[in-house]
Scaffold this motif. Structure first.
Motif, PDB file in Angstrom:
ATOM      1  N   VAL A  56       0.861  -1.183   0.000  1.00 45.46           N
ATOM      2  CA  VAL A  56       0.000   0.000   0.000  1.00 45.46           C
ATOM      3  C   VAL A  56       0.897   1.233   0.000  1.00 45.46           C
ATOM      4  O   VAL A  56       1.833   1.326   0.806  1.00 45.46           O
ATOM      5  CB  VAL A  56      -0.926   0.028   1.247  1.00 45.46           C
ATOM      6  CG1 VAL A  56      -1.725   1.325   1.290  1.00 45.46           C
ATOM      7  CG2 VAL A  56      -1.849  -1.174   1.252  1.00 45.46           C
ATOM      8  N   ASN A  58       0.633   5.298   0.321  1.00 46.41           N
ATOM      9  CA  ASN A  58      -0.241   6.399   0.718  1.00 46.41           C
ATOM     10  C   ASN A  58       0.406   7.716   0.290  1.00 46.41           C
ATOM     11  O   ASN A  58       1.506   8.039   0.745  1.00 46.41           O
ATOM     12  CB  ASN A  58      -0.442   6.363   2.242  1.00 46.41           C
ATOM     13  CG  ASN A  58      -1.418   7.411   2.710  1.00 46.41           C
ATOM     14  OD1 ASN A  58      -2.373   7.726   2.034  1.00 46.41           O
ATOM     15  ND2 ASN A  58      -1.163   7.948   3.884  1.00 46.41           N
ATOM     16  N   HIS A  85       1.703   2.641 -10.082  1.00 45.05           N
ATOM     17  CA  HIS A  85       0.360   2.091  -9.847  1.00 45.05           C
ATOM     18  C   HIS A  85      -0.036   1.110 -10.959  1.00 45.05           C
ATOM     19  O   HIS A  85      -0.616   0.063 -10.692  1.00 45.05           O
ATOM     20  CB  HIS A  85      -0.644   3.246  -9.758  1.00 45.05           C
ATOM     21  CG  HIS A  85      -2.043   2.812  -9.485  1.00 45.05           C
ATOM     22  ND1 HIS A  85      -3.024   2.828 -10.454  1.00 45.05           N
ATOM     23  CD2 HIS A  85      -2.632   2.344  -8.363  1.00 45.05           C
ATOM     24  CE1 HIS A  85      -4.154   2.387  -9.925  1.00 45.05           C
ATOM     25  NE2 HIS A  85      -3.941   2.087  -8.663  1.00 45.05           N
ATOM     26  N   GLY A  88       0.714  -2.598 -10.836  1.00 50.09           N
ATOM     27  CA  GLY A  88      -0.161  -3.455 -10.053  1.00 50.09           C
ATOM     28  C   GLY A  88       0.461  -4.043  -8.799  1.00 50.09           C
ATOM     29  O   GLY A  88      -0.100  -4.942  -8.196  1.00 50.09           O
ATOM     30  N   THR A  90       1.175  -2.258  -6.032  1.00 56.71           N
ATOM     31  CA  THR A  90       0.835  -1.482  -4.849  1.00 56.71           C
ATOM     32  C   THR A  90      -0.569  -0.917  -4.975  1.00 56.71           C
ATOM     33  O   THR A  90      -0.991  -0.535  -6.061  1.00 56.71           O
ATOM     34  CB  THR A  90       1.861  -0.348  -4.594  1.00 56.71           C
ATOM     35  OG1 THR A  90       1.544   0.321  -3.366  1.00 56.71           O
ATOM     36  CG2 THR A  90       1.884   0.690  -5.703  1.00 56.71           C
ATOM     37  N   ASP A  91      -1.269  -0.896  -3.872  1.00 53.09           N
ATOM     38  CA  ASP A  91      -2.573  -0.255  -3.795  1.00 53.09           C
ATOM     39  C   ASP A  91      -2.301   1.199  -3.442  1.00 53.09           C
ATOM     40  O   ASP A  91      -1.676   1.480  -2.416  1.00 53.09           O
ATOM     41  CB  ASP A  91      -3.408  -0.947  -2.708  1.00 53.09           C
ATOM     42  CG  ASP A  91      -4.810  -0.394  -2.614  1.00 53.09           C
ATOM     43  OD1 ASP A  91      -5.266   0.249  -3.575  1.00 53.09           O
ATOM     44  OD2 ASP A  91      -5.450  -0.599  -1.567  1.00 53.09           O
ATOM     45  N   MET A  92      -2.719   2.142  -4.300  1.00 58.92           N
ATOM     46  CA  MET A  92      -2.320   3.534  -4.138  1.00 58.92           C
ATOM     47  C   MET A  92      -3.516   4.463  -4.274  1.00 58.92           C
ATOM     48  O   MET A  92      -4.355   4.266  -5.145  1.00 58.92           O
ATOM     49  CB  MET A  92      -1.274   3.886  -5.210  1.00 58.92           C
ATOM     50  CG  MET A  92      -0.760   5.305  -5.152  1.00 58.92           C
ATOM     51  SD  MET A  92       0.335   5.699  -6.555  1.00 58.92           S
ATOM     52  CE  MET A  92       1.675   4.552  -6.326  1.00 58.92           C
ATOM     53  N   THR A  93      -3.550   5.473  -3.406  1.00 59.59           N
ATOM     54  CA  THR A  93      -4.511   6.563  -3.529  1.00 59.59           C
ATOM     55  C   THR A  93      -3.767   7.868  -3.295  1.00 59.59           C
ATOM     56  O   THR A  93      -2.945   7.959  -2.374  1.00 59.59           O
ATOM     57  CB  THR A  93      -5.655   6.439  -2.494  1.00 59.59           C
ATOM     58  OG1 THR A  93      -6.316   5.194  -2.677  1.00 59.59           O
ATOM     59  CG2 THR A  93      -6.670   7.560  -2.649  1.00 59.59           C
TER      60      THR A  93
END
Length: 129
Positions: A56, A58, A85, A88, A90-93
């Motif tokens: 993840v 952030n 991103h 694929g 890492t989960d990123m926002t």
């Protein structure tokens, strides 16, 4: 991989890029004398981080003001994040913080959101009285 920690100045933002925590933060003003020079190290770091990102990532951006040359560099940062991103790994926002009455910063966040495919969350900061 080393973290990047740069204290904020009247012309440059606080930078806190921590590869171990998957934390990427820009906060403050971005009006450096040479935007390309200031952001080059950050882009190089992101290029390395993309090889082995955390599960993840952030991203927190809270800029009170940036000039035109910084806006291009900030887009380059977001494009580098988009490249990470898209792999694929890492989960990123991207969390885009803006003062609740600052329509220019809200609009700037919307412009970046429309350009990159990374999930984007615009968050109003409400001043306490």
């Amino acid at each position: 991989m080393e973290s990047i920690n740069i204290e904020a100045t009247p012309k440059t933002p606080l930078v806190n890029f921590d590869p171990d925590k998957g934390h990427i933060e820009l906060r403050g003003r971005s009006i450096p004398e040479n935007s390309l020079e200031f952001y080059k190290g950050l882009l190089d770091w992101l290029d390395q981080y993309g090889n082995n990102p955390q599960a993840v990532t952030n991203v927190e951006v809270q800029l009170e003001y940036f000039n035109t040359s910084s806006s291009k560099c900030i887009l380059d940062v977001f494009k580098a994040l988009e490249g990470i991103h898209k792999k694929g790994k890492t989960d990123m926002t991207i969390h885009w913080y803006y003062e609740e009455d600052d329509e220019d910063m809200l609009e700037a966040g919307g412009d970046y959101e429309a350009i990159v495919t990374v999930p984007f969350e615009k968050i109003a900061i409400i001043e306490e009285e």
